[in-house]
Scaffold this motif. Structure first.
Motif, mmCIF file in Angstrom:
data_model
loop_
_atom_site.group_PDB
_atom_site.id
_atom_site.type_symbol
_atom_site.label_atom_id
_atom_site.label_comp_id
_atom_site.label_asym_id
_atom_site.label_seq_id
_atom_site.Cartn_x
_atom_site.Cartn_y
_atom_site.Cartn_z
ATOM 1 N N GLN A 20 0.646 -1.281 0.118
ATOM 2 C CA GLN A 20 -0.058 0.034 0.002
ATOM 3 C C GLN A 20 0.893 1.249 -0.001
ATOM 4 O O GLN A 20 0.646 2.115 -0.717
ATOM 5 C CB GLN A 20 -1.156 0.057 1.360
ATOM 6 C CG GLN A 20 -1.977 -0.975 1.121
ATOM 7 C CD GLN A 20 -3.014 -0.895 2.495
ATOM 8 O OE1 GLN A 20 -2.589 -0.423 3.202
ATOM 9 N NE2 GLN A 20 -3.960 -1.735 2.414
ATOM 10 N N LEU A 21 2.012 1.353 0.783
ATOM 11 C CA LEU A 21 2.748 2.335 0.760
ATOM 12 C C LEU A 21 3.685 2.840 -0.443
ATOM 13 O O LEU A 21 3.792 3.708 -0.928
ATOM 14 C CB LEU A 21 3.919 2.193 1.895
ATOM 15 C CG LEU A 21 4.872 3.299 2.320
ATOM 16 C CD1 LEU A 21 4.252 4.584 2.437
ATOM 17 C CD2 LEU A 21 5.737 2.977 3.175
ATOM 18 N N ASP A 22 4.005 1.595 -1.118
ATOM 19 C CA ASP A 22 4.596 1.523 -2.478
ATOM 20 C C ASP A 22 3.698 2.219 -3.541
ATOM 21 O O ASP A 22 4.124 3.100 -4.265
ATOM 22 C CB ASP A 22 4.952 0.177 -2.768
ATOM 23 C CG ASP A 22 6.287 -0.288 -2.441
ATOM 24 O OD1 ASP A 22 7.103 0.241 -1.580
ATOM 25 O OD2 ASP A 22 6.341 -1.607 -2.095
ATOM 26 N N ALA A 23 2.477 1.717 -3.434
ATOM 27 C CA ALA A 23 1.466 2.343 -4.198
ATOM 28 C C ALA A 23 1.194 3.976 -4.045
ATOM 29 O O ALA A 23 1.317 4.517 -5.111
ATOM 30 C CB ALA A 23 -0.015 1.553 -4.229
ATOM 31 N N LYS A 24 1.196 4.374 -3.114
ATOM 32 C CA LYS A 24 1.042 5.653 -2.397
ATOM 33 C C LYS A 24 2.115 6.363 -2.923
ATOM 34 O O LYS A 24 2.103 7.599 -3.402
ATOM 35 C CB LYS A 24 0.731 5.658 -1.084
ATOM 36 C CG LYS A 24 0.541 7.184 -0.376
ATOM 37 C CD LYS A 24 -0.618 7.958 -1.065
ATOM 38 C CE LYS A 24 -0.867 9.315 -0.520
ATOM 39 N NZ LYS A 24 -1.747 10.019 -1.242
ATOM 40 N N VAL A 25 3.639 6.151 -2.737
ATOM 41 C CA VAL A 25 4.626 6.626 -2.961
ATOM 42 C C VAL A 25 4.447 6.805 -4.745
ATOM 43 O O VAL A 25 5.107 7.813 -5.251
ATOM 44 C CB VAL A 25 5.778 5.910 -2.682
ATOM 45 C CG1 VAL A 25 7.215 6.339 -3.121
ATOM 46 C CG2 VAL A 25 6.008 6.047 -1.047
ATOM 47 N N ALA A 26 4.159 5.781 -5.150
ATOM 48 C CA ALA A 26 4.439 5.828 -6.850
ATOM 49 C C ALA A 26 3.327 7.033 -7.542
ATOM 50 O O ALA A 26 3.583 7.392 -8.449
ATOM 51 C CB ALA A 26 3.884 4.443 -7.359
ATOM 52 N N SER A 27 2.383 7.174 -6.535
ATOM 53 C CA SER A 27 1.180 8.149 -7.119
ATOM 54 C C SER A 27 1.747 9.612 -6.687
ATOM 55 O O SER A 27 1.233 10.301 -7.489
ATOM 56 C CB SER A 27 0.046 7.817 -6.410
ATOM 57 O OG SER A 27 0.122 8.361 -5.081
ATOM 58 N N LEU A 28 2.588 9.666 -6.018
ATOM 59 C CA LEU A 28 3.491 10.968 -5.723
ATOM 60 C C LEU A 28 4.092 11.352 -6.797
ATOM 61 O O LEU A 28 4.979 10.721 -7.373
ATOM 62 C CB LEU A 28 4.048 11.013 -4.181
ATOM 63 C CG LEU A 28 2.920 10.619 -3.108
ATOM 64 C CD1 LEU A 28 4.017 10.722 -1.812
ATOM 65 C CD2 LEU A 28 1.823 11.559 -3.039
ATOM 66 N N LEU A 79 10.273 9.736 -0.312
ATOM 67 C CA LEU A 79 9.419 8.616 0.473
ATOM 68 C C LEU A 79 9.917 7.453 0.100
ATOM 69 O O LEU A 79 10.029 6.412 0.590
ATOM 70 C CB LEU A 79 8.096 8.941 0.415
ATOM 71 C CG LEU A 79 7.451 9.976 1.167
ATOM 72 C CD1 LEU A 79 5.714 9.936 0.699
ATOM 73 C CD2 LEU A 79 7.395 9.821 2.472
ATOM 74 N N ALA A 80 10.272 7.102 -1.212
ATOM 75 C CA ALA A 80 10.740 5.999 -1.723
ATOM 76 C C ALA A 80 12.122 5.683 -1.037
ATOM 77 O O ALA A 80 12.367 4.416 -0.899
ATOM 78 C CB ALA A 80 10.880 5.886 -3.243
#
Length: 61
Positions: free
Chosen positions: A21-29, A37-38
């Protein structure tokens, strides 16, 4: 009959879900926020991997 899962399995599954979930959120930024964040997430993953390695722990006496 299904046996209940042991807590470590649940914890590992929840951690993997949270990480994705965190990876998906970071990718959207966009721009620098996603990059920072990555990087932070990669550092956290490395620290967790070191902490959960199979090397013996030092004990103090």
């Amino acid at each position: 009959m299904n046996e209940p899962r042991t807590p470590p399995e649940d914890v590992a599954e929840n951690a993997a879900s949270a990480a994705s979930q965190l990876d998906a959120k970071v990718a959207s930024l966009a721009h620098w926020r996603g990059k920072i964040l990555a990087s932070v997430h990669a550092l956290i993953r490395a620290a967790v991997a070191l902490n959960t390695s199979t090397t013996p722990q030092r004990t103090t006496t």
